[in-house]
Scaffold this active site. Structure first.
Site, PDB file in Angstrom:
ATOM      1  N   ARG A  68       0.810  -1.218   0.000  1.00 30.23           N
ATOM      2  CA  ARG A  68       0.000   0.000   0.000  1.00 30.23           C
ATOM      3  C   ARG A  68       0.842   1.266   0.000  1.00 30.23           C
ATOM      4  NH1 ARG A  68      -5.326   0.982   2.840  1.00 30.23           N
ATOM      5  NH2 ARG A  68      -3.968   1.699   4.516  1.00 30.23           N
ATOM      6  N   ALA A  69       2.113   1.139   0.436  1.00 34.16           N
ATOM      7  CA  ALA A  69       2.982   2.316   0.465  1.00 34.16           C
ATOM      8  C   ALA A  69       3.254   2.811  -0.957  1.00 34.16           C
ATOM      9  CB  ALA A  69       4.288   1.996   1.175  1.00 34.16           C
ATOM     10  N   ARG A  91       0.916   3.169  -3.235  1.00 39.38           N
ATOM     11  CA  ARG A  91      -0.250   3.774  -3.872  1.00 39.38           C
ATOM     12  C   ARG A  91      -0.072   5.288  -4.011  1.00 39.38           C
ATOM     13  NH1 ARG A  91      -1.728   3.829   1.482  1.00 39.38           N
ATOM     14  NH2 ARG A  91      -3.388   5.209   2.156  1.00 39.38           N
ATOM     15  N   CYS A 121       4.397  32.436  29.047  1.00 39.51           N
ATOM     16  CA  CYS A 121       4.576  30.977  29.181  1.00 39.51           C
ATOM     17  C   CYS A 121       4.580  30.572  30.651  1.00 39.51           C
ATOM     18  CB  CYS A 121       5.896  30.573  28.520  1.00 39.51           C
ATOM     19  SG  CYS A 121       6.368  28.871  28.896  1.00 39.51           S
ATOM     20  N   CYS A 126       8.310  29.253  31.652  1.00 40.42           N
ATOM     21  CA  CYS A 126       9.511  30.083  31.613  1.00 40.42           C
ATOM     22  C   CYS A 126       9.906  30.525  33.033  1.00 40.42           C
ATOM     23  CB  CYS A 126       9.284  31.312  30.724  1.00 40.42           C
ATOM     24  SG  CYS A 126       9.610  31.006  28.968  1.00 40.42           S
ATOM     25  N   ASP A 174       0.293  21.172  38.732  1.00 41.87           N
ATOM     26  CA  ASP A 174      -0.811  21.896  39.378  1.00 41.87           C
ATOM     27  C   ASP A 174      -2.156  21.234  39.095  1.00 41.87           C
ATOM     28  OD1 ASP A 174       0.874  24.055  40.414  1.00 41.87           O
ATOM     29  OD2 ASP A 174       1.123  24.621  38.311  1.00 41.87           O
ATOM     30  N   HIS A 225      12.850  29.085  26.159  1.00 42.79           N
ATOM     31  CA  HIS A 225      11.534  28.790  25.596  1.00 42.79           C
ATOM     32  C   HIS A 225      11.629  28.322  24.142  1.00 42.79           C
ATOM     33  CE1 HIS A 225       7.146  29.252  25.412  1.00 42.79           C
ATOM     34  NE2 HIS A 225       7.310  29.784  24.218  1.00 42.79           N
ATOM     35  N   ASN A 270       5.858  14.580  26.014  1.00 41.24           N
ATOM     36  CA  ASN A 270       4.820  14.720  25.012  1.00 41.24           C
ATOM     37  C   ASN A 270       5.151  15.989  24.262  1.00 41.24           C
ATOM     38  OD1 ASN A 270       2.481  13.656  23.997  1.00 41.24           O
ATOM     39  ND2 ASN A 270       1.162  14.931  25.275  1.00 41.24           N
ATOM     40  N   SER A 289       0.483  21.108  25.458  1.00 45.78           N
ATOM     41  CA  SER A 289      -0.131  22.417  25.644  1.00 45.78           C
ATOM     42  C   SER A 289       0.858  23.572  25.535  1.00 45.78           C
ATOM     43  CB  SER A 289      -0.821  22.461  27.013  1.00 45.78           C
ATOM     44  OG  SER A 289       0.144  22.250  28.034  1.00 45.78           O
ATOM     45  N   HIS A 316       7.385  25.093  25.244  1.00 43.94           N
ATOM     46  CA  HIS A 316       8.569  25.170  26.117  1.00 43.94           C
ATOM     47  C   HIS A 316       9.044  23.742  26.407  1.00 43.94           C
ATOM     48  CE1 HIS A 316      10.874  27.594  29.186  1.00 43.94           C
ATOM     49  NE2 HIS A 316      11.227  26.347  29.444  1.00 43.94           N
ATOM     50  N   HIS A 346       9.777  20.497  27.836  1.00 32.88           N
ATOM     51  CA  HIS A 346       9.438  19.933  29.150  1.00 32.88           C
ATOM     52  C   HIS A 346       8.977  18.491  29.014  1.00 32.88           C
ATOM     53  CE1 HIS A 346       5.449  20.959  27.595  1.00 32.88           C
ATOM     54  NE2 HIS A 346       4.933  20.136  28.486  1.00 32.88           N
ATOM     55  N   GLN A 400       7.205  15.074  31.683  1.00 29.75           N
ATOM     56  CA  GLN A 400       6.396  14.827  32.867  1.00 29.75           C
ATOM     57  C   GLN A 400       6.795  13.517  33.535  1.00 29.75           C
ATOM     58  OE1 GLN A 400       2.176  15.571  32.876  1.00 29.75           O
ATOM     59  NE2 GLN A 400       2.229  16.355  30.783  1.00 29.75           N
ATOM     60  N   HIS A 431      14.605   0.724  28.563  1.00 34.14           N
ATOM     61  CA  HIS A 431      14.456   1.180  27.172  1.00 34.14           C
ATOM     62  C   HIS A 431      13.507   2.366  27.100  1.00 34.14           C
ATOM     63  CE1 HIS A 431      11.111  -1.665  27.767  1.00 34.14           C
ATOM     64  NE2 HIS A 431      10.447  -0.932  26.897  1.00 34.14           N
ATOM     65  N   LYS A 454      -0.588   9.990  10.801  1.00 30.79           N
ATOM     66  CA  LYS A 454      -1.281   8.701  10.738  1.00 30.79           C
ATOM     67  C   LYS A 454      -2.427   8.726  11.735  1.00 30.79           C
ATOM     68  CE  LYS A 454      -0.609   3.851  11.950  1.00 30.79           C
ATOM     69  NZ  LYS A 454      -1.156   3.217  10.741  1.00 30.79           N
TER      70      LYS A 454
HETATM   71  P1  H2U Z   1       1.501  19.005  28.230  1.00 22.47           P
HETATM   72  O1  H2U Z   1       2.457  19.965  27.648  1.00 22.47           O
HETATM   73  O2  H2U Z   1       1.688  17.592  27.757  1.00 22.47           O
HETATM   74  O3  H2U Z   1       0.107  19.499  28.005  1.00 22.47           O
HETATM   75  O4  H2U Z   1       1.727  19.007  29.814  1.00 22.47           O
HETATM   76  C1  H2U Z   1       1.860  20.166  30.557  1.00 22.47           C
HETATM   77  C2  H2U Z   1       1.472  19.846  31.986  1.00 22.47           C
HETATM   78  O5  H2U Z   1       1.641  21.024  32.766  1.00 22.47           O
HETATM   79  C3  H2U Z   1       0.030  19.423  32.141  1.00 22.47           C
HETATM   80  O6  H2U Z   1      -0.007  18.138  32.715  1.00 22.47           O
HETATM   81  C4  H2U Z   1       0.633  21.107  33.733  1.00 22.47           C
HETATM   82  C5  H2U Z   1      -0.585  20.475  33.075  1.00 22.47           C
HETATM   83  O7  H2U Z   1      -1.400  19.863  34.036  1.00 22.47           O
HETATM   84  N1  H2U Z   1       0.462  22.497  34.103  1.00 22.47           N
HETATM   85  C6  H2U Z   1       0.750  22.898  35.400  1.00 22.47           C
HETATM   86  O8  H2U Z   1       1.094  22.072  36.230  1.00 22.47           O
HETATM   87  N2  H2U Z   1       0.666  24.240  35.735  1.00 22.47           N
HETATM   88  C7  H2U Z   1       0.250  25.207  34.873  1.00 22.47           C
HETATM   89  O9  H2U Z   1       0.225  26.371  35.233  1.00 22.47           O
HETATM   90  C8  H2U Z   1      -0.200  24.847  33.520  1.00 22.47           C
HETATM   91  C9  H2U Z   1       0.005  23.423  33.099  1.00 22.47           C
HETATM   92 ZN    ZN Z   2       8.440  -0.548  26.763  1.00 21.01          ZN
END
Ligand code: H2U
Ligand code: ZN
Length: 348
Positions: free
Chosen positions: A28-29, A31, A52, A55, A78, A115, A155, A163, A166, A168, A170, A298, A313
């Site tokens: 299919r690649a 096509r 931000c 920041c 938060d 940033h 992410n 969101s 910057h 970052h 988690q 890993h 995708k």
């Molecule tokens: P994402 O960039 O994947 O959206 O994750 C940013 C995280 O930052 C998200 O889990 C947290 C959100 O809950 N956050 C704070 O803790 N404080 C804030 O002032 C905004 C966002």
């Molecule tokens: Zn794994």
């Protein structure tokens, strides 16, 4: 009858880490494609953005202020998805209705005060500081008696629901082991019990001999497109030493981890000359107080882009109802990534 070959014929591949199957449709690649292929316009971000919430010195939702940090900066999310003080309890009556309370801690890690940077554009020494934070947090959170698993992830990109651009990542640390690492725990445990070696050390030895799916290597890590990859440009980083977790890594390994994360993400950015979105994260041993010789450290990188900076995708239709499917093979994806320049397109 023609004989089966993996470059032309539909087939399925087994993921030994999870026990899942993936359907591969290489024919299919070929096509024709009439959709968009344009490059995205990238706006240059400022080094500091007063609006931000990541920041240095800025105020976050809820009113707390970030430190005037110059390296990395860690704070408790938060809007934590898991709460440390959720009381014990459950709901349901057995087979059909089951719910259990779950406790945990969620943190946000700013990788850099800048940033306008992302990991592929950061200096190696600065990425190394991020690795130090991962090691410190894994150990400190893991040492808490109610924390049995620490999920470190990044992410990246609005297309992934991130969101904020910057740089970052988690950490979500929980008392129970989540689905994906739990599947891998079972399969790695079975393999180790049978063979006395980790599943990924045997897999890595085979891949390093074959070389077709290798992406980049250094002395302590290999990045490759796994045989069973689901996403078009999916990758894994695997430690060469069968280390169970980041807490056991020495100085040279931590620098090498920073190096390979940087080099892999430079290839990613160079693929479509765009800041390449993905979800990536570390899979490693649970922090339940047991030794886990079956666990092999890993990372997984799951990027959504398919054929340009904007065409992603979609995991829909057959994928939601039956099992995941891909067109371009991991071997083709690996060859494309390997052929890219090793210098970031914005630094050329
Ligand atoms: P994402 O960039 O994947 O959206 O994750 C940013 C995280 O930052 C998200 O889990 C947290 C959100 O809950 N956050 C704070 O803790 N404080 C804030 O002032 C905004 C966002
Ligand atoms: Zn794994």
């Amino acid at each position: 009858m023609t004989t089966f070959n993996m470059e032309d014929h539909s087939h399925r591949r087994f993921n030994p880490l999870t026990g899942d199957w993936i359907l591969v449709s290489p024919h299919r690649a070929k096509r024709p494609w009439q959709g968009q292929v344009e490059k995205m316009q990238e706006t240059q971000r400022p080094a500091y953005d007063p609006a931000c919430y990541l920041c240095p010195g800025n105020e976050r939702a809820g009113g707390l202020k970030n430190l005037d940090y110059t390296g990395t900066f860690v704070f408790t999310n938060d809007f934590s998805a898991l709460l440390a003080d959720a009381p014990d309890g459950h709901d349901g009556d057995g087979d059909l209705f089951r719910a259990e309370s779950e406790r945990g801690i969620c943190k946000v890690i700013c990788f850099s005060p800048r940033h306008d940077l992302t990991i592929p554009e950061m200096e190696l020494a600065d990425i190394r500081r991020v690795v130090d934070v991962w090691q410190h947090e894994y150990t400190e959170l893991g040492n808490k008696d109610f924390i049995n698993y620490v999920q470190i992830f990044e992410n990246k990109g609005s297309i992934m629901g991130c969101s904020n651009p910057h740089p970052h990542g988690q950490i979500w640390a929980s008392s129970l082991i989540p689905n994906e690492p739990q599947k891998e725990a079972v399969r790695q445990g079975e393999y180790f019990a049978t063979h006395g070696r980790t599943l990924l050390s045997d897999y890595l030895a085979r891949e390093r001999a074959l070389t077709t799916r290798l992406l980049v290597e250094n002395e302590h890590f290999t990045a490759l497109a796994p045989y069973w990859a689901t996403w078009p440009f999916e990758a894994m980083i695997i430690s060469r030493r069968p280390t169970a977790h980041i807490g056991l890594m020495n100085d040279a390994e931590k620098t090498a981890l920073a190096d390979i994360y940087r080099r892999l993400t430079i290839l990613y950015d160079n693929l479509f000359e765009v800041s390449f979105p993905y979800s990536a994260g570390i899979h490693q041993a649970p922090t339940d107080g047991h030794e886990h010789p079956e666990w092999h450290f890993h990372l997984h990188f799951y990027p959504p882009l398919l054929r340009s900076a904007t065409v992603k995708k979609f995991m829909v239709g057959y994928e939601m109802l039956a099992n995941p499917q891909r067109d371009i093979t991991p071997e083709t994806a690996a060859a494309r990534l390997r052929a890219l320049p090793t210098v970031h397109y914005r630094q050329r």
